[in-house]
Design a protein around this motif. Structure first.
Motif, mmCIF file in Angstrom:
data_model
loop_
_atom_site.group_PDB
_atom_site.id
_atom_site.type_symbol
_atom_site.label_atom_id
_atom_site.label_comp_id
_atom_site.label_asym_id
_atom_site.label_seq_id
_atom_site.Cartn_x
_atom_site.Cartn_y
_atom_site.Cartn_z
ATOM 1 N N THR A 1 14.196 -21.893 -23.550
ATOM 2 C CA THR A 1 14.024 -23.216 -22.954
ATOM 3 C C THR A 1 15.369 -23.796 -22.533
ATOM 4 O OG1 THR A 1 14.168 -24.276 -25.116
ATOM 5 C CG2 THR A 1 11.962 -23.665 -24.325
ATOM 6 N N LYS B 1 4.303 -33.250 -15.412
ATOM 7 C CA LYS B 1 4.165 -31.999 -14.677
ATOM 8 C C LYS B 1 5.545 -31.439 -14.336
ATOM 9 C CE LYS B 1 -0.338 -33.109 -12.670
ATOM 10 N NZ LYS B 1 -0.565 -34.331 -13.472
ATOM 11 N N HIS B 2 5.615 -30.101 -14.280
ATOM 12 C CA HIS B 2 6.891 -29.424 -14.016
ATOM 13 C C HIS B 2 6.638 -28.292 -13.042
ATOM 14 C CE1 HIS B 2 8.592 -31.486 -17.545
ATOM 15 N NE2 HIS B 2 7.429 -31.223 -18.117
ATOM 16 N N ARG C 1 0.332 -19.141 -23.533
ATOM 17 C CA ARG C 1 0.576 -20.021 -24.682
ATOM 18 C C ARG C 1 -0.020 -19.493 -25.979
ATOM 19 N NH1 ARG C 1 0.231 -26.285 -23.310
ATOM 20 N NH2 ARG C 1 1.644 -26.293 -25.094
ATOM 21 N N LYS D 1 2.499 -34.407 -22.942
ATOM 22 C CA LYS D 1 2.552 -35.810 -22.534
ATOM 23 C C LYS D 1 2.068 -36.014 -21.100
ATOM 24 C CE LYS D 1 6.354 -37.000 -25.661
ATOM 25 N NZ LYS D 1 7.735 -37.564 -25.766
ATOM 26 N N TYR E 1 3.145 -26.349 -14.584
ATOM 27 C CA TYR E 1 3.003 -26.571 -16.028
ATOM 28 C C TYR E 1 2.855 -28.057 -16.297
ATOM 29 C CZ TYR E 1 4.306 -27.021 -20.964
ATOM 30 O OH TYR E 1 4.333 -27.348 -22.287
ATOM 31 N N GLU E 2 1.941 -28.389 -17.207
ATOM 32 C CA GLU E 2 1.752 -29.775 -17.642
ATOM 33 C C GLU E 2 1.975 -29.835 -19.143
ATOM 34 O OE1 GLU E 2 -1.397 -33.064 -16.342
ATOM 35 O OE2 GLU E 2 -2.271 -31.631 -17.764
ATOM 36 N N ASP E 3 2.955 -30.637 -19.584
ATOM 37 C CA ASP E 3 3.274 -30.679 -21.011
ATOM 38 C C ASP E 3 2.294 -31.577 -21.762
ATOM 39 O OD1 ASP E 3 4.070 -33.381 -20.755
ATOM 40 O OD2 ASP E 3 6.164 -32.853 -20.433
ATOM 41 N N ASN F 1 11.454 -21.319 -17.438
ATOM 42 C CA ASN F 1 11.776 -22.677 -17.886
ATOM 43 C C ASN F 1 12.820 -23.319 -16.974
ATOM 44 O OD1 ASN F 1 10.205 -23.190 -20.435
ATOM 45 N ND2 ASN F 1 11.187 -21.275 -21.017
#
Length: 257
Positions: free
Chosen positions: A166, A256-257, A61, A253, A249-251, A201
Motif C-alpha cells: 500500500t 472511490k479510487h 479481497r 468509507k 475500488y471503493e473503500d 495501489n
C-alpha cells in the motif's frame, strides 16, 4: 499493463530455471513441480491470428468460503475470461503453489502470509479457463507478491499477477517489490507478449490519460518509472469514459479510487 514489442522472427527456444530467479518452484500443467522445457508436449497455441483471448485482473479481497471460488469461476465463464490475475485471495497453505479444480476452471495460488495476529493477508494467483489449460507451459512463484505464467502461442504469452504494498507501507517494502518486478520483466524474452496485471495501489493524475484522480501518489510515481523503464502501457488509462465509470475500488468509507 501490457507490453508488445514482438517481432516477426521466430521466438527462440528457452527454459527458465526457477531456482535461479525465484524463491519458489514452478508447476507444469499436469501439476508436477519443476520448470518446463521446450520439449513440453503442449502444442495448443493460445495466441494466434484472428483468435481473441481475454486477460483480466481482480483483487478478490478473499476467496473464503469455498462458494467464493465457485462464484468466481461462474463469473469467468459468463464474461469469457481466459485468465484472471488474482490478488489478496487470503488462502494460506503449506505448498509454495497450490492447484485446485473449480468447476471446469483451474485455480493456482501462491500462499498468503500471516500477520501479527495470525490472520491471512495478501496472496496472488491465477484462475485459468479450460482453453488456457490446454496451452499452459508453466506457473512460477517469484515471491509472496508476484507470480507469473507462461502460455504457448505465436508469440508466447507471459502474464504476471502482482500485489504491490500500500502507499503508506515502508519505503523499503515498496522498493523491494519494484526491484523484484523489474528483474522479472527484464528476464522475459523480448519476443513474448507481456501482460503485467495486478493491484498496484497506485493513483495516477489525469495528466497521464483518462484516470479518476487529480494527483499522483508515491506508488503512482513508482509505477510510471516502471512503465518508462520497460516501455509498457498502463492499459486502463486509455479509455475515455465519465469519471463514475473509471474508478476501480471503493473503500469501506465509500470513497472511490
Amino acid at each position: 499493463m501490457t507490453h508488445d514489442n514482438s517481432t516477426r522472427v521466430q521466438a527462440p527456444n528457452y527454459s527458465v530455471a526457477a531456482s535461479s530467479l525465484y524463491d519458489g518452484p514452478s508447476l507444469k500443467p499436469s501439476g508436477g513441480v519443476g520448470p518446463d522445457s521446450c520439449s513440453n508436449p503442449v502444442t495448443t497455441l493460445l495466441v494466434r491470428r484472428k483468435t481473441p483471448f481475454q486477460v483480466s485482473t481482480f483483487n478478490c479481497r478473499t476467496l473464503n468460503p469455498v462458494s467464493r471460488k465457485q462464484e468466481l469461476a461462474h463469473s469467468a465463464f459468463l464474461h469469457h475470461n481466459d485468465v484472471i490475475s488474482l490478488q489478496e485471495h487470503r488462502q494460506h497453505h503449506k505448498e509454495s503453489l497450490r492447484i485446485e479444480n473449480i468447476l471446469s476452471y483451474q485455480l493456482i495460488t501462491a500462499s498468503a502470509t500471516k500477520n501479527s495476529v495470525n490472520a491471512s493477508v495478501g496472496g496472488v494467483g491465477f484462475l485459468l479457463s479450460p482453453r488456457i489449460q490446454k496451452s499452459l507451459l508453466s506457473v512460477e512463484k517469484v515471491n509472496s507478491r508476484i507470480i507469473l505464467l507462461h502460455v504457448n502461442g505465436n508469440p508466447r504469452l507471459t502474464v504476471l499477477s502482482c500485489y504491490a504494498p500500500t502507499n503508506c507501507s515502508d519505503i523499503e517494502d515498496k522498493t523491494a517489490f519494484y526491484n523484484a518486478l523489474t528483474r522479472i520483466i527484464s528476464k522475459v524474452p523480448p519476443h513474448n507478449m507481456l501482460a503485467v496485471c495486478g493491484d498496484f495501489n497506485a493513483k495516477l493524475s489525469n495528466s497521464y490519460g483518462f484516470t479518476y484522480h487529480q494527483s499522483t501518489n508515491d506508488n503512482g510515481e513508482r509505477l510510471l518509472d516502471l512503465v518508462d523503464q520497460h516501455q509498457l502501457i498502463v492499459a486502463n488509462r486509455c479509455f475515455q469514459k465519465p469519471a463514475n465509470k473509471i474508478w476501480t475500488y471503493e473503500d469501506p468509507k465509500r470513497a472511490k479510487h
